[in-house]
Design a protein around this motif. Structure first.
Motif, PDB file in Angstrom:
ATOM      1  N   VAL B  10       0.815  -1.208   0.000  1.00 55.05           N
ATOM      2  CA  VAL B  10       0.000   0.000   0.000  1.00 55.05           C
ATOM      3  C   VAL B  10       0.856   1.269   0.000  1.00 55.05           C
ATOM      4  CG1 VAL B  10      -1.399   1.305   1.656  1.00 55.05           C
ATOM      5  CG2 VAL B  10      -2.121  -0.953   0.946  1.00 55.05           C
ATOM      6  N   LEU B  11       2.038   1.148   0.563  1.00 57.98           N
ATOM      7  CA  LEU B  11       2.908   2.313   0.742  1.00 57.98           C
ATOM      8  C   LEU B  11       3.082   3.180  -0.502  1.00 57.98           C
ATOM      9  CD1 LEU B  11       4.457   3.479   3.149  1.00 57.98           C
ATOM     10  CD2 LEU B  11       6.512   2.431   2.207  1.00 57.98           C
ATOM     11  N   PRO B  12       3.318   2.591  -1.678  1.00 55.19           N
ATOM     12  CA  PRO B  12       3.584   3.464  -2.830  1.00 55.19           C
ATOM     13  C   PRO B  12       2.406   4.339  -3.217  1.00 55.19           C
ATOM     14  CG  PRO B  12       3.921   1.156  -3.395  1.00 55.19           C
ATOM     15  CD  PRO B  12       3.408   1.185  -2.022  1.00 55.19           C
ATOM     16  N   PHE B  13       1.196   3.945  -2.889  1.00 56.05           N
ATOM     17  CA  PHE B  13       0.078   4.739  -3.427  1.00 56.05           C
ATOM     18  C   PHE B  13      -0.852   5.305  -2.365  1.00 56.05           C
ATOM     19  CE2 PHE B  13      -1.452   0.339  -3.574  1.00 56.05           C
ATOM     20  CZ  PHE B  13      -2.676   0.458  -2.962  1.00 56.05           C
ATOM     21  N   LYS B  14      -0.565   5.080  -1.102  1.00 60.99           N
ATOM     22  CA  LYS B  14      -1.502   5.600  -0.095  1.00 60.99           C
ATOM     23  C   LYS B  14      -1.546   7.129  -0.092  1.00 60.99           C
ATOM     24  CE  LYS B  14       1.225   5.359   4.233  1.00 60.99           C
ATOM     25  NZ  LYS B  14       1.838   6.635   4.129  1.00 60.99           N
ATOM     26  N   ASP B  15      -0.391   7.752  -0.368  1.00 55.80           N
ATOM     27  CA  ASP B  15      -0.388   9.216  -0.455  1.00 55.80           C
ATOM     28  C   ASP B  15      -1.204   9.691  -1.653  1.00 55.80           C
ATOM     29  OD1 ASP B  15       1.141   9.414   1.772  1.00 55.80           O
ATOM     30  OD2 ASP B  15       3.040   9.449   0.680  1.00 55.80           O
ATOM     31  N   LYS B  16      -1.137   8.941  -2.725  1.00 56.61           N
ATOM     32  CA  LYS B  16      -1.907   9.326  -3.919  1.00 56.61           C
ATOM     33  C   LYS B  16      -3.404   9.248  -3.641  1.00 56.61           C
ATOM     34  CE  LYS B  16       1.623   7.747  -7.110  1.00 56.61           C
ATOM     35  NZ  LYS B  16       1.942   6.898  -8.258  1.00 56.61           N
ATOM     36  N   VAL B  17      -3.801   8.200  -2.950  1.00 58.97           N
ATOM     37  CA  VAL B  17      -5.217   8.078  -2.580  1.00 58.97           C
ATOM     38  C   VAL B  17      -5.624   9.263  -1.715  1.00 58.97           C
ATOM     39  CG1 VAL B  17      -6.859   6.726  -1.225  1.00 58.97           C
ATOM     40  CG2 VAL B  17      -5.283   5.572  -2.751  1.00 58.97           C
ATOM     41  N   TYR B  18      -4.759   9.591  -0.773  1.00 58.54           N
ATOM     42  CA  TYR B  18      -5.063  10.702   0.135  1.00 58.54           C
ATOM     43  C   TYR B  18      -5.175  12.016  -0.634  1.00 58.54           C
ATOM     44  CZ  TYR B  18      -4.132  14.388   3.512  1.00 58.54           C
ATOM     45  OH  TYR B  18      -4.190  15.531   4.239  1.00 58.54           O
ATOM     46  N   ARG B  19      -4.235  12.240  -1.559  1.00 59.72           N
ATOM     47  CA  ARG B  19      -4.262  13.507  -2.304  1.00 59.72           C
ATOM     48  C   ARG B  19      -5.502  13.601  -3.181  1.00 59.72           C
ATOM     49  NH1 ARG B  19       1.906  13.095  -2.657  1.00 59.72           N
ATOM     50  NH2 ARG B  19       1.505  11.621  -4.330  1.00 59.72           N
ATOM     51  N   LEU B  20      -5.877  12.466  -3.769  1.00 54.15           N
ATOM     52  CA  LEU B  20      -7.099  12.481  -4.586  1.00 54.15           C
ATOM     53  C   LEU B  20      -8.318  12.780  -3.716  1.00 54.15           C
ATOM     54  CD1 LEU B  20      -8.503  11.942  -7.321  1.00 54.15           C
ATOM     55  CD2 LEU B  20      -8.739   9.573  -6.622  1.00 54.15           C
ATOM     56  N   ALA B  21      -8.357  12.136  -2.540  1.00 51.13           N
ATOM     57  CA  ALA B  21      -9.475  12.368  -1.623  1.00 51.13           C
ATOM     58  C   ALA B  21      -9.513  13.830  -1.196  1.00 51.13           C
ATOM     59  CB  ALA B  21      -9.344  11.459  -0.403  1.00 51.13           C
ATOM     60  N   LYS B  22      -8.335  14.380  -0.969  1.00 49.77           N
ATOM     61  CA  LYS B  22      -8.300  15.772  -0.514  1.00 49.77           C
ATOM     62  C   LYS B  22      -8.716  16.712  -1.645  1.00 49.77           C
ATOM     63  CE  LYS B  22      -5.820  19.168   1.980  1.00 49.77           C
ATOM     64  NZ  LYS B  22      -4.625  19.956   1.781  1.00 49.77           N
ATOM     65  N   ARG B  23      -8.323  16.357  -2.843  1.00 50.65           N
ATOM     66  CA  ARG B  23      -8.725  17.176  -3.991  1.00 50.65           C
ATOM     67  C   ARG B  23     -10.246  17.256  -4.073  1.00 50.65           C
ATOM     68  NH1 ARG B  23      -6.595  20.580  -5.655  1.00 50.65           N
ATOM     69  NH2 ARG B  23      -4.654  19.566  -6.200  1.00 50.65           N
ATOM     70  N   LEU B  24     -10.879  16.115  -3.818  1.00 46.36           N
ATOM     71  CA  LEU B  24     -12.338  16.084  -3.969  1.00 46.36           C
ATOM     72  C   LEU B  24     -13.066  16.590  -2.728  1.00 46.36           C
ATOM     73  CD1 LEU B  24     -12.686  12.711  -5.841  1.00 46.36           C
ATOM     74  CD2 LEU B  24     -13.303  14.932  -6.718  1.00 46.36           C
ATOM     75  N   LEU B  25     -12.582  16.204  -1.566  1.00 40.82           N
ATOM     76  CA  LEU B  25     -13.323  16.528  -0.345  1.00 40.82           C
ATOM     77  C   LEU B  25     -12.859  17.831   0.289  1.00 40.82           C
ATOM     78  CD1 LEU B  25     -13.370  12.973   1.233  1.00 40.82           C
ATOM     79  CD2 LEU B  25     -15.233  14.098   0.060  1.00 40.82           C
ATOM     80  N   VAL B  26     -11.704  18.336  -0.180  1.00 42.33           N
ATOM     81  CA  VAL B  26     -11.114  19.608   0.256  1.00 42.33           C
ATOM     82  C   VAL B  26     -10.592  19.565   1.697  1.00 42.33           C
ATOM     83  CG1 VAL B  26     -11.418  22.084   0.522  1.00 42.33           C
ATOM     84  CG2 VAL B  26     -12.546  20.904  -1.353  1.00 42.33           C
ATOM     85  N   SER B  27     -11.461  19.157   2.618  1.00 37.69           N
ATOM     86  CA  SER B  27     -11.017  19.186   4.013  1.00 37.69           C
ATOM     87  C   SER B  27     -10.005  18.081   4.296  1.00 37.69           C
ATOM     88  CB  SER B  27     -12.222  19.056   4.926  1.00 37.69           C
ATOM     89  OG  SER B  27     -11.947  18.180   5.979  1.00 37.69           O
ATOM     90  N   LYS B  28      -9.017  18.426   5.087  1.00 38.97           N
ATOM     91  CA  LYS B  28      -7.948  17.476   5.391  1.00 38.97           C
ATOM     92  C   LYS B  28      -8.483  16.292   6.188  1.00 38.97           C
ATOM     93  CE  LYS B  28      -3.499  17.485   7.611  1.00 38.97           C
ATOM     94  NZ  LYS B  28      -2.824  18.031   8.776  1.00 38.97           N
ATOM     95  N   GLU B  29      -9.338  16.606   7.173  1.00 41.25           N
ATOM     96  CA  GLU B  29      -9.864  15.536   8.029  1.00 41.25           C
ATOM     97  C   GLU B  29     -10.717  14.556   7.236  1.00 41.25           C
ATOM     98  OE1 GLU B  29      -9.924  18.733   9.069  1.00 41.25           O
ATOM     99  OE2 GLU B  29      -8.337  18.466  10.561  1.00 41.25           O
ATOM    100  N   GLU B  30     -11.561  15.129   6.393  1.00 46.60           N
ATOM    101  CA  GLU B  30     -12.428  14.271   5.557  1.00 46.60           C
ATOM    102  C   GLU B  30     -11.570  13.360   4.690  1.00 46.60           C
ATOM    103  OE1 GLU B  30     -15.838  14.251   4.751  1.00 46.60           O
ATOM    104  OE2 GLU B  30     -16.516  15.688   6.242  1.00 46.60           O
ATOM    105  N   ALA B  31     -10.523  13.945   4.118  1.00 43.55           N
ATOM    106  CA  ALA B  31      -9.677  13.178   3.215  1.00 43.55           C
ATOM    107  C   ALA B  31      -8.960  12.071   3.966  1.00 43.55           C
ATOM    108  CB  ALA B  31      -8.672  14.091   2.535  1.00 43.55           C
ATOM    109  N   GLU B  32      -8.481  12.390   5.168  1.00 36.72           N
ATOM    110  CA  GLU B  32      -7.801  11.357   5.966  1.00 36.72           C
ATOM    111  C   GLU B  32      -8.766  10.234   6.310  1.00 36.72           C
ATOM    112  OE1 GLU B  32      -6.247  13.508   9.261  1.00 36.72           O
ATOM    113  OE2 GLU B  32      -4.307  13.841   8.283  1.00 36.72           O
TER     114      GLU B  32
END
Lengths: 170, 169
Positions: B10-32
């Protein structure tokens, strides 16, 4: 890299026709300090892009050992099956007991004694009840006499009328 | 699959998932929160994981769907995701302030894009995905991805130029 070259690349970039390698070239160009005035807006964009790439997910994720979870749910599933089985057995015994007919012969000595005693008591009570009802006959006699008395009252009323007339005539 | 295997996968792409989530949800907490949920879902599925040809693309698709679902339910509740990601990098240089400012501009401009274009820009410009990978994640064809990307890039630049020239005046 030449300015004309980069402008061509940017046009391709806007049309989404650049390859990943070409996009890397563009980023490298804008990473340098001095960028011509008219390309300033691109610079902001690529600064943002490199900034955005650095964001990291730092939260810990609790990874529960999976086996425990499944075992527990399996146990819960079997509990419902067991409960149904118990209910069915209980219902079966209940019904079969109800269907068994019990006769006097099945009773033990003590139970038989108790049965006989209660029967005696019941008989006694019922005989006394009959006596009581005999006494009730006197009451019915009284009530019939009462009715007769009521009939006699009518005669008195008649008498009253007659006396009233006499008083008026006076 | 053991925990350490999973983490390595999971390590190579977990940050990518997080960044995509943050792009869509905007809030940091929501994305996490969303990222956490995706990782947990992956972990709960870990016997099947090896059957997937491309776990990363699969996870990104999952992230996309989850975030869009959440946005939809947020809209249904008539709640707005308010983001309050206060940052303090403690670099007091004028230059840094300016940069953060412009970085904020770009992120605000990107917030205004339609969801699909956001995802595409995120995957292409920030995560540097190939078009066929993006097409796979979004379950659409490559030409459509290119068209949407071009549209998004042009919108971003137009708005950026406008804001930038205001800023100069």
């Amino acid at each position: 890299m030449g300015l004309i070259n980069i402008e061509q690349l940017l046009e391709k970039y806007d049309n989404a026709e650049t390859s990943l390698a070409e996009e890397a070239e563009i980023r490298a160009f804008f990473a340098e300090e001095d960028v011509p005035e008219h390309l300033e807006s691109y610079k902001l964009l690529f600064q943002y892009v490199s900034h955005a790439k650095e964001e990291q997910f730092t939260k810990d994720v609790p990874l529960l050992p999976k086996a425990v979870g499944t075992k527990r749910t399996k146990v819960y599933q079997w509990i419902s099956v067991a409960a149904v089985a118990v209910l069915m057995l209980g219902a079966y015994f209940q019904v079969s007991q109800m269907n068994q007919k019990t006769t006097l012969d099945d009773l033990s000595h003590e139970q038989l004694m108790a049965y006989n005693q209660t029967m005696e008591v019941f008989n006694l009570v019922s005989s006394k009840l009959n006596k009581g009802s005999n006494n009730l006959g006197a009451l019915t006699l009284v009530s019939s006499k009462l009715n007769e008395g009521a009939e006699n009252l009518i005669h008195i009323k008649e008498f009253n009328k007659a006396t009233n007339r006499i008083i008026k005539n006076k | 699959m053991t925990q350490s295997d999973f983490v390595k996968l999971v390590l190579p792409f977990k940050d990518k998932v997080y960044r995509l989530a943050k792009r869509l949800l905007v809030s940091k907490e929501e994305a996490e929160d969303a990222t956490q949920e995706i990782l947990i879902r992956l972990w709960n599925n870990n016997e099947k994981i090896e059957d997937y040809k491309n776990v990363e693309a699969y996870s990104m698709t999952m992230a996309k769907n989850l975030c869009l679902d959440r946005l939809k339910s947020k809209q249904a509740q008539n709640l707005k995701i308010v983001h309050s990601n206060y940052q303090d990098h403690n670099v007091s240089l004028q230059k840094q302030v300016e940069l953060n400012d412009s970085v904020d501009w770009v992120s605000k401009i990107m917030e205004e894009l339609p969801e699909q274009q956001k995802i595409i820009v995120q995957l292409r410009d920030i995560e540097e995905y190939d078009f066929d990978e993006i097409a796979k994640v979004l379950e659409m064809n490559e030409t459509a991805v290119r068209v949407a990307l071009s549209r998004a890039r042009k919108t971003i630049r137009e708005k950026l130029t406008k804001k930038h020239s205001y800023g100069l005046n």
